[in-house]
Design a protein around this motif. Structure first.
Motif, PDB file in Angstrom:
ATOM      1  N   ALA A 226      62.938  43.211  29.217  1.00  0.00           N
ATOM      2  CA  ALA A 226      62.123  44.376  28.568  1.00  0.00           C
ATOM      3  C   ALA A 226      60.825  44.625  29.450  1.00  0.00           C
ATOM      4  N   TYR A 227      60.295  43.404  29.791  1.00  0.00           N
ATOM      5  CA  TYR A 227      58.864  43.420  30.543  1.00  0.00           C
ATOM      6  C   TYR A 227      58.652  42.051  31.561  1.00  0.00           C
ATOM      7  N   ALA A 228      57.950  42.039  32.251  1.00  0.00           N
ATOM      8  CA  ALA A 228      57.496  40.932  33.033  1.00  0.00           C
ATOM      9  C   ALA A 228      56.044  40.737  32.908  1.00  0.00           C
ATOM     10  N   ILE A 229      55.544  39.288  32.764  1.00  0.00           N
ATOM     11  CA  ILE A 229      54.100  39.273  33.004  1.00  0.00           C
ATOM     12  C   ILE A 229      53.950  38.435  34.271  1.00  0.00           C
ATOM     13  N   TYR A 230      52.593  38.451  34.766  1.00  0.00           N
ATOM     14  CA  TYR A 230      52.295  37.923  36.064  1.00  0.00           C
ATOM     15  C   TYR A 230      50.955  37.123  36.185  1.00  0.00           C
ATOM     16  N   PRO A 231      51.260  35.988  35.300  1.00  0.00           N
ATOM     17  CA  PRO A 231      49.964  35.260  34.866  1.00  0.00           C
ATOM     18  C   PRO A 231      49.143  34.594  35.990  1.00  0.00           C
ATOM     19  N   SER A 232      49.598  34.327  37.076  1.00  0.00           N
ATOM     20  CA  SER A 232      48.955  33.676  38.093  1.00  0.00           C
ATOM     21  C   SER A 232      48.567  34.508  39.164  1.00  0.00           C
ATOM     22  N   LEU A 233      48.977  35.712  39.291  1.00  0.00           N
ATOM     23  CA  LEU A 233      48.833  36.739  40.430  1.00  0.00           C
ATOM     24  C   LEU A 233      47.340  36.663  40.782  1.00  0.00           C
ATOM     25  N   THR A 234      46.598  37.380  39.804  1.00  0.00           N
ATOM     26  CA  THR A 234      45.143  37.621  40.210  1.00  0.00           C
ATOM     27  C   THR A 234      44.343  36.365  40.823  1.00  0.00           C
ATOM     28  N   SER A 235      44.753  35.289  39.861  1.00  0.00           N
ATOM     29  CA  SER A 235      44.013  34.245  40.074  1.00  0.00           C
ATOM     30  C   SER A 235      44.239  33.620  41.445  1.00  0.00           C
ATOM     31  N   LEU A 236      45.481  33.467  41.725  1.00  0.00           N
ATOM     32  CA  LEU A 236      45.807  32.838  43.336  1.00  0.00           C
ATOM     33  C   LEU A 236      45.534  33.726  44.457  1.00  0.00           C
ATOM     34  N   VAL A 237      45.343  34.959  44.157  1.00  0.00           N
ATOM     35  CA  VAL A 237      45.078  36.002  45.096  1.00  0.00           C
ATOM     36  C   VAL A 237      43.458  35.829  45.284  1.00  0.00           C
ATOM     37  N   ALA A 238      42.687  35.718  44.266  1.00  0.00           N
ATOM     38  CA  ALA A 238      41.397  35.624  44.402  1.00  0.00           C
ATOM     39  C   ALA A 238      40.860  34.155  44.902  1.00  0.00           C
ATOM     40  N   CYS A 239      41.806  33.257  44.718  1.00  0.00           N
ATOM     41  CA  CYS A 239      41.587  31.824  45.423  1.00  0.00           C
ATOM     42  C   CYS A 239      41.676  31.986  46.781  1.00  0.00           C
ATOM     43  N   THR A 240      42.569  32.495  47.319  1.00  0.00           N
ATOM     44  CA  THR A 240      42.827  32.754  48.488  1.00  0.00           C
ATOM     45  C   THR A 240      41.626  33.532  49.178  1.00  0.00           C
ATOM     46  N   ALA A 241      41.347  34.671  48.745  1.00  0.00           N
ATOM     47  CA  ALA A 241      40.117  35.648  49.268  1.00  0.00           C
ATOM     48  C   ALA A 241      38.524  34.717  49.361  1.00  0.00           C
ATOM     49  N   MET A 242      38.538  33.979  47.962  1.00  0.00           N
ATOM     50  CA  MET A 242      37.279  33.301  48.050  1.00  0.00           C
ATOM     51  C   MET A 242      37.337  32.109  49.140  1.00  0.00           C
ATOM     52  N   GLU A 243      38.431  31.497  49.205  1.00  0.00           N
ATOM     53  CA  GLU A 243      38.514  30.365  50.362  1.00  0.00           C
ATOM     54  C   GLU A 243      38.148  30.773  51.613  1.00  0.00           C
ATOM     55  N   LYS A 244      38.802  32.175  51.979  1.00  0.00           N
ATOM     56  CA  LYS A 244      38.726  32.723  53.178  1.00  0.00           C
ATOM     57  C   LYS A 244      37.226  33.013  53.591  1.00  0.00           C
ATOM     58  N   ALA A 245      36.637  33.728  52.561  1.00  0.00           N
ATOM     59  CA  ALA A 245      35.199  34.091  52.603  1.00  0.00           C
ATOM     60  C   ALA A 245      34.210  32.968  52.642  1.00  0.00           C
ATOM     61  N   LEU A 246      34.398  31.923  51.944  1.00  0.00           N
ATOM     62  CA  LEU A 246      33.548  30.675  52.206  1.00  0.00           C
ATOM     63  C   LEU A 246      33.767  30.131  53.330  1.00  0.00           C
ATOM     64  N   ARG A 247      34.910  29.689  53.928  1.00  0.00           N
ATOM     65  CA  ARG A 247      35.102  29.304  55.157  1.00  0.00           C
ATOM     66  C   ARG A 247      34.399  29.862  56.200  1.00  0.00           C
ATOM     67  N   ASN A 248      34.440  31.231  56.152  1.00  0.00           N
ATOM     68  CA  ASN A 248      33.938  32.085  57.176  1.00  0.00           C
ATOM     69  C   ASN A 248      32.412  32.016  57.116  1.00  0.00           C
ATOM     70  N   LEU A 249      31.937  31.918  55.854  1.00  0.00           N
ATOM     71  CA  LEU A 249      30.530  31.667  55.681  1.00  0.00           C
ATOM     72  C   LEU A 249      30.147  30.304  56.256  1.00  0.00           C
ATOM     73  N   LYS A 250      30.768  29.303  55.994  1.00  0.00           N
ATOM     74  CA  LYS A 250      30.467  27.946  56.316  1.00  0.00           C
ATOM     75  C   LYS A 250      30.524  27.846  58.014  1.00  0.00           C
ATOM     76  N   ASP A 251      31.412  28.258  58.404  1.00  0.00           N
ATOM     77  CA  ASP A 251      31.827  28.144  59.869  1.00  0.00           C
ATOM     78  C   ASP A 251      31.250  29.172  60.780  1.00  0.00           C
ATOM     79  N   ASN A 252      30.972  30.363  60.257  1.00  0.00           N
ATOM     80  CA  ASN A 252      30.442  31.134  61.298  1.00  0.00           C
ATOM     81  C   ASN A 252      29.340  31.955  60.673  1.00  0.00           C
ATOM     82  N   GLY A 253      28.630  31.584  59.489  1.00  0.00           N
ATOM     83  CA  GLY A 253      27.371  32.327  58.933  1.00  0.00           C
ATOM     84  C   GLY A 253      27.557  33.605  58.572  1.00  0.00           C
ATOM     85  N   VAL A 254      28.999  34.228  58.283  1.00  0.00           N
ATOM     86  CA  VAL A 254      29.343  35.574  58.064  1.00  0.00           C
ATOM     87  C   VAL A 254      28.978  35.712  56.569  1.00  0.00           C
TER      88      VAL A 254
END
Length: 290
Positions: A226-254
């Protein structure tokens, strides 16, 4: 009052998608994209608020507060994860009354022992089938709004196999559950069997990284969900984006990477324009300069 849109969608027979919401930032982004329904996920709301695992640690009062906040923030109707009902039959009754008063549109219960475990992790233990049947009956009796949808989930696939899980869900259906939730199925074949053999609308849990495959939504529709839930999608996508941004900040000062969400738009999404309008109306006039 429960929003009737969930029942209307179920009765239409047309497959639909429900994103999981882990915090109020995700809620306002979902508002922007536009959804009729969102899923208040116990796992990710617990993780985002307290940094704790979905293991029955968060209390009824804490989770009701999170669901109430989600209802207030979201433009969509909210399907609320209520775990085991936080105890026995009296607790289930209290949970339905409380969640209903908080404005949710649907409430979901599972047949694990209290405290529960995430459905895609080990060491789950089930209550007897008869005890869960009583919980469903109590939940149905406790609701005061017929638009409130009661969802019955079974975690029996891992310990009792498909036959045991289907037997349980059939009993939950007879007890009055509106929607059936066969959790942690391991193949599309199992999904097809569940949808074919159960007599109520079935939902799919598309938990990224979990036990179940995550096919395209068109496949889930063809399978018969009838329908599908996607409970982890936004969370895991956000984790990926945050880790990438924080590594770029730490390593490159961006500190301002490409593709970052517009701050002014987010201010609007979160309601700052209302605050500014209030200030224009009510803020005291600046003192004259001598």
């Amino acid at each position: 009052m429960a929003n009737p849109i969930f029942r209307q969608k179920l009765e239409s027979g047309k497959f639909f998608i429900v994103p999981g919401i882990q915090d109020m930032i995700a809620a306002v982004i979902a508002n922007k994209v536009g959804f009729d329904l969102v899923y208040g996920t116990g796992y990710w709301l617990t993780a985002s608020a307290w940094g704790l695992p979905d293991a029955g640690i968060a209390t009824y009062t804490e989770m009701r507060n999170r669901m109430e906040t989600l209802v207030r923030t979201s433009n969509a109707a909210v399907i609320a994860d209520a775990d085991t009902g936080y105890g026995g039959l009296l607790n289930v009754h209290h949970t339905v009354k409380g969640y209903e008063a908080s404005g949710v549109t649907a409430i979901q219960f599972e047949d694990q022992e209290f405290p529960k475990k995430c459905g895609h992790t080990p060491f789950k233990r089930l209550i007897p089938l008869e005890d869960m049947v009583e919980k469903i009956k109590v939940a149905i009796d406790a609701r005061s709004d017929e638009n409130l949808v009661v969802i019955a989930r079974s975690d029996a696939r891992a310990s009792e196999g498909m036959d045991g899980m289907l037997r349980r869900l059939e009993a939950y259906s007879k007890a009055g559950a509106d929607v059936l939730f066969p959790e942690a199925l391991t193949s599309e074949e199992e999904m097809r069997r569940a949808c074919a053999e159960l007599d109520k609308p079935c939902m799919a849990n598309m938990s990224n990284g979990g036990k179940s495959p995550v096919p395209n939504a068109s496949v889930l529709e063809e399978i018969g969900y009838a329908y599908a839930i996607y409970p982890s999608l936004t969370s895991l996508v956000a984790c990926t984006a945050m880790e990438k941004a924080l590594r770029n900040l730490k390593d490159n000062g961006v500190g301002e990477p490409e593709g970052i969400f517009d701050f002014n738009e987010f201010c609007s999404l979160i309601g700052f324009e209302d605050v500014w309008d209030f200030e224009k109306k009510w803020a005291p006039a600046p003192a004259p300069v001598n």
